[in-house]
Write a protein that holds these residues in place. Structure first.
Motif, mmCIF file in Angstrom:
data_model
loop_
_atom_site.group_PDB
_atom_site.id
_atom_site.type_symbol
_atom_site.label_atom_id
_atom_site.label_comp_id
_atom_site.label_asym_id
_atom_site.label_seq_id
_atom_site.Cartn_x
_atom_site.Cartn_y
_atom_site.Cartn_z
ATOM 1 N N LYS A 62 -15.283 -62.308 54.340
ATOM 2 C CA LYS A 62 -14.226 -63.119 54.958
ATOM 3 C C LYS A 62 -12.842 -62.670 54.503
ATOM 4 C CE LYS A 62 -15.649 -67.063 53.355
ATOM 5 N NZ LYS A 62 -15.698 -68.517 53.073
ATOM 6 N N VAL A 63 -12.788 -61.892 53.390
ATOM 7 C CA VAL A 63 -11.513 -61.457 52.812
ATOM 8 C C VAL A 63 -11.200 -60.036 53.260
ATOM 9 C CG1 VAL A 63 -10.282 -60.968 50.655
ATOM 10 C CG2 VAL A 63 -11.830 -62.935 50.797
ATOM 11 N N THR A 64 -9.953 -59.781 53.619
ATOM 12 C CA THR A 64 -9.539 -58.443 54.020
ATOM 13 C C THR A 64 -8.308 -58.004 53.229
ATOM 14 O OG1 THR A 64 -8.915 -57.040 55.891
ATOM 15 C CG2 THR A 64 -8.075 -59.287 55.916
ATOM 16 N N GLY A 65 -8.201 -56.690 53.036
ATOM 17 C CA GLY A 65 -7.016 -56.148 52.379
ATOM 18 C C GLY A 65 -7.059 -56.140 50.868
ATOM 19 N N TRP A 66 -8.181 -56.561 50.266
ATOM 20 C CA TRP A 66 -8.264 -56.573 48.804
ATOM 21 C C TRP A 66 -8.485 -55.142 48.294
ATOM 22 C CZ3 TRP A 66 -7.283 -60.909 46.009
ATOM 23 C CH2 TRP A 66 -7.465 -60.829 44.616
ATOM 24 N N SER A 67 -7.776 -54.764 47.229
ATOM 25 C CA SER A 67 -7.825 -53.377 46.766
ATOM 26 C C SER A 67 -7.779 -53.306 45.254
ATOM 27 C CB SER A 67 -6.636 -52.592 47.346
ATOM 28 O OG SER A 67 -6.593 -51.276 46.842
ATOM 29 N N VAL A 68 -8.363 -52.235 44.702
ATOM 30 C CA VAL A 68 -8.255 -51.984 43.261
ATOM 31 C C VAL A 68 -7.329 -50.803 42.977
ATOM 32 C CG1 VAL A 68 -10.461 -53.013 42.638
ATOM 33 C CG2 VAL A 68 -10.386 -50.594 43.289
ATOM 34 N N LYS A 69 -6.559 -50.379 43.967
ATOM 35 C CA LYS A 69 -5.589 -49.304 43.750
ATOM 36 C C LYS A 69 -4.441 -49.799 42.874
ATOM 37 C CE LYS A 69 -6.352 -46.473 47.856
ATOM 38 N NZ LYS A 69 -5.714 -45.829 49.028
ATOM 39 N N PRO A 70 -3.840 -48.915 42.077
ATOM 40 C CA PRO A 70 -2.733 -49.325 41.207
ATOM 41 C C PRO A 70 -1.560 -49.949 41.950
ATOM 42 C CG PRO A 70 -3.553 -47.184 40.551
ATOM 43 C CD PRO A 70 -4.251 -47.522 41.833
ATOM 44 N N SER A 71 -1.321 -49.520 43.182
ATOM 45 C CA SER A 71 -0.171 -50.027 43.931
ATOM 46 C C SER A 71 -0.460 -51.332 44.668
ATOM 47 C CB SER A 71 0.277 -48.973 44.956
ATOM 48 O OG SER A 71 -0.788 -48.694 45.869
ATOM 49 N N ALA A 72 -1.676 -51.856 44.538
ATOM 50 C CA ALA A 72 -2.088 -53.032 45.321
ATOM 51 C C ALA A 72 -1.258 -54.265 44.996
ATOM 52 C CB ALA A 72 -3.562 -53.325 45.070
ATOM 53 N N THR A 73 -1.005 -55.064 46.013
ATOM 54 C CA THR A 73 -0.325 -56.359 45.845
ATOM 55 C C THR A 73 -1.235 -57.443 46.429
ATOM 56 O OG1 THR A 73 0.859 -55.982 47.931
ATOM 57 C CG2 THR A 73 2.003 -55.370 45.900
ATOM 58 N N ASN A 74 -2.452 -57.523 45.875
ATOM 59 C CA ASN A 74 -3.497 -58.373 46.457
ATOM 60 C C ASN A 74 -3.079 -59.811 46.677
ATOM 61 O OD1 ASN A 74 -5.490 -56.365 46.608
ATOM 62 N ND2 ASN A 74 -6.007 -56.629 44.454
ATOM 63 N N TRP A 75 -2.453 -60.413 45.676
ATOM 64 C CA TRP A 75 -2.194 -61.855 45.760
ATOM 65 C C TRP A 75 -1.193 -62.190 46.853
ATOM 66 C CZ3 TRP A 75 -5.885 -64.311 43.741
ATOM 67 C CH2 TRP A 75 -6.522 -63.833 42.594
ATOM 68 N N PHE A 76 -0.384 -61.221 47.242
ATOM 69 C CA PHE A 76 0.560 -61.433 48.327
ATOM 70 C C PHE A 76 -0.006 -60.971 49.671
ATOM 71 C CE2 PHE A 76 3.982 -59.509 50.981
ATOM 72 C CZ PHE A 76 4.551 -60.700 51.414
ATOM 73 N N SER A 77 -0.627 -59.780 49.699
ATOM 74 C CA SER A 77 -0.926 -59.145 50.972
ATOM 75 C C SER A 77 -2.351 -59.345 51.482
ATOM 76 C CB SER A 77 -0.632 -57.641 50.881
ATOM 77 O OG SER A 77 -1.357 -57.052 49.820
ATOM 78 N N ALA A 78 -3.313 -59.616 50.610
ATOM 79 C CA ALA A 78 -4.683 -59.855 51.080
ATOM 80 C C ALA A 78 -4.767 -61.242 51.729
ATOM 81 C CB ALA A 78 -5.668 -59.749 49.930
ATOM 82 N N GLY A 79 -5.830 -61.447 52.500
ATOM 83 C CA GLY A 79 -5.996 -62.755 53.150
ATOM 84 C C GLY A 79 -7.377 -62.870 53.770
ATOM 85 N N PHE A 80 -7.596 -63.966 54.457
ATOM 86 C CA PHE A 80 -8.863 -64.156 55.162
ATOM 87 C C PHE A 80 -8.786 -63.527 56.553
ATOM 88 C CE2 PHE A 80 -9.198 -67.786 52.138
ATOM 89 C CZ PHE A 80 -10.396 -67.409 51.550
#
Length: 586
Positions: free
Chosen positions: A566-584
């Protein structure tokens, strides 16, 4: 993701739960080096699909001990606390995927090598979660927390003391840090840091020569430094300038987050985040039952987890290593440095090397970690490219060599076990973290291996230690401990100075050497702005550490994250901004 700090903690291979901290492996090297040691390959990012606004993300905090809940990076030093505060905690700086600082984050960064300065300017509109603009004093205040002895921060290091006036402030000789200039005043947004000398790692996040966080002076100024650690403003109602702010805390168990309405980048996609503790033994079932949208995979349970439905698995080889360390001294509070005891029980390189050669690490990694773990040979991980010395072969399993080392060094057999060269009884007390169901069988195996070479090794307290007790005992140099295992989550600049120098609190083996001090100085010298010189300096240090064996690297492993489909855009890359840019997914 946070990148600036080194942690020891309940993670990596032996903990079962993978790391979260400076954790993302360098993408440039991850799939070309360490990854070849296993049969697994993982994407670093969940496929990006259309995102809808809203929803509550559930986030697993995998630990077998309650988290301490120190919501202040200057005072917290375990990975679980870093993970707990990650929805709100944001660095001043963003980086690319090789950890080079850029100007896309909350503050801009400009280095002037000739003037020996770094200028930091917080962007207009970067606000604390109470709506107040982050200012110059907030940047300076973080340094005061670290350097003031009353705060008892473990973050004060020789590296940070390169800032002009920081050492004088630390010693109480000055009430201000003279080398932190605020050209537009405390309420301005610009800070100029003045250094005694410039260092080659300063363009990389996590370099240790400057701090990458700010703290809300207006909110914490009335709390004495000595009371910060226990203050409700730190433990119950902290302020952040990241995407989320705390709405509720159940101490040691869970944290609920809501959107920070003042977040400088805009509105995060998730409306709320709930982070809750789950034990490592329950993690697999929690993933399969979709109790959490984001959860780390326990490597020892990979075979039971990998077929979970409606789940994406992403992963990387993190900047970590587990290690075995030998206590040879103590931390001297008055001197503010390590003091080695040349007569310490473990102060014999032959004994240390013999213990390393007797460990059947490859067999353990294969049996307990399902192809996700591997032995490492040197203290500079392969992700750091040519800084890592691939010619060092480490200590592969070799009982014959272990016995030869002990025989030659005078550790003679007297009955079942060996005695010290002076003829005295030799009992070696081992401190182990009890942070996974595999901890006890793995280390009982190693104790049996050491018995094969005539060494009498016993657990401190008779069994692996509860994690928080282990932290306290190792940091305070409990005299019962001769040897301890641990795990480092490294910062993204490879200098080992903050971990192993004479004045590093994290040098918990407490070894001190003029030779090593010179080698570490070379790594971070002006000459080391020349890449070839710095590579050579790194390799000389690694060879010295290999020969002395005060700290022996043991293992690393994949860090795998289970992400609900259900989650999209989650990443483990160093440049990731998961908490802002990921979502459902929409």
């Amino acid at each position: 993701m946070t990148k600036a700090r080194k942690y020891f903690g309940a993670l990596a291979l032996i903990s079962g739960a993978t790391l979260s901290l400076v954790a993302c492996g360098n993408n440039k090297h991850t799939n070309s080096s360490n990854a070849n040691k296993t049969n697994h390959k993982f994407s670093e990012t969940v496929p990006v699909k259309s995102i809808k606004k809203g929803g509550t993300l559930t986030y697993a905090l995998e630990t077998d001990s309650p988290f301490t809940g120190i919501f202040l990076p200057e005072l917290s030093d375990t990975t679980i606390d870093d993970k707990v505060q990650s929805p709100g905690l944001e660095s001043l700086f963003s980086t690319d995927d090789q950890y080079k600082i850029n100007n896309k984050g909350a503050a801009t960064f400009k280095l002037n090598r000739k003037a020996k300065t770094i200028t930091i300017e917080v962007k207009k509109g970067v606000k604390w979660s109470d709506g107040k603009q982050v200012n110059a004093k907030d940047v300076e205040f973080a340094y005061e927390i670290i350097a003031n002895k009353d705060s008892k921060s473990q973050r004060y290091t020789e590296s940070l003391a390169d800032i002009v006036g920081l050492a004088e402030y630390h010693e109480g000789k000055s009430k201000k840090i003279s080398g932190i200039e605020m050209p537009d005043g405390e309420n301005g947004r610009k800070v100029v840091l003045h250094f005694k000398q410039m260092k080659p790692g300063m363009l990389q996040s996590g370099n240790g020569y400057f701090w990458e966080y700010a703290e809300p002076y207006h909110y914490l100024k009335d709390v004495p430094f000595s009371k910060l650690l226990s203050s409700d403003k730190v433990r119950k109602s902290p302020l952040f300038f990241g995407p989320f702010r705390v709405s509720n805390i159940v101490r040691g168990q869970s944290v609920s987050w809501e959107r920070n309405p003042y977040y400088w980048r805009g509105t995060p996609n998730f409306e709320k985040v709930t982070a809750s503790v789950v034990s490592s033994s329950s993690a697999t079932q929690a993933i399969k039952n979709h109790k959490f949208d984001i959860a780390d995979v326990v490597n020892t349970q990979w075979d039971q987890t990998k077929n979970a439905t409606d789940t994406n698995f992403i992963g990387e080889v993190p900047l970590n290593y587990n290690y075995l360390a030998f206590k040879v001294g103590k931390w001297d509070k008055k001197l503010g440095k390590n003091v080695e005891n040349k007569n310490a029980k473990m102060n014999n390189p032959a004994l240390r090397k013999a213990m390393a050669y007797a460990m059947n690490i490859d067999a353990v990694a294969k049996r307990y970690y399902q192809g996700l773990a591997f032995r490492v040979n040197t203290l500079i991980p392969e992700q750091f490219g040519d800084f890592s010395d691939s010619s060092i072969k480490g200590y592969p399993y070799n009982l014959k060599k272990a016995n030869e080392l002990l025989d030659k060094a005078g550790y003679k057999k007297k009955g079942e076990f060996r005695v010290q060269p002076n003829g005295k009884k030799l009992t070696i007390n081992l401190a182990v973290r009890n942070n996974a169901t595999t901890a006890e069988p793995v280390w009982r195996n190693y104790i049996q291996q050491w018995k094969k070479i005539g060494l009498n090794v016993k657990f401190v307290g008779g069994r692996p230690m509860e994690f928080n007790n282990w932290v306290q005992a190792v940091q305070s140099d409990d005299p019962k401990i001769d040897v301890f295992e641990g795990g480092w989550q490294l910062s993204s600049e490879p200098s080992p100075n903050d971990l192993y120098s004479a004045a590093a609190p994290y040098n918990m083996a407490r070894f001190v050497s003029p030779v090593q001090s010179k080698l570490l100085a070379d790594i971070d010298s002006e000459k080391a702005f020349n890449h070839k010189y710095r590579v050579d300096a790194f390799r000389k240090w690694q060879k010295w550490m290999y020969n002395e064996a005060y700290v022996v690297p043991t293992t690393n492993s994949y860090s795998i994250t289970a992400v609900n489909k259900k989650v999209t855009g989650w990443s483990v890359k160093p440049s990731a901004t998961n908490w802002f840019s990921a979502g459902f997914v929409k």
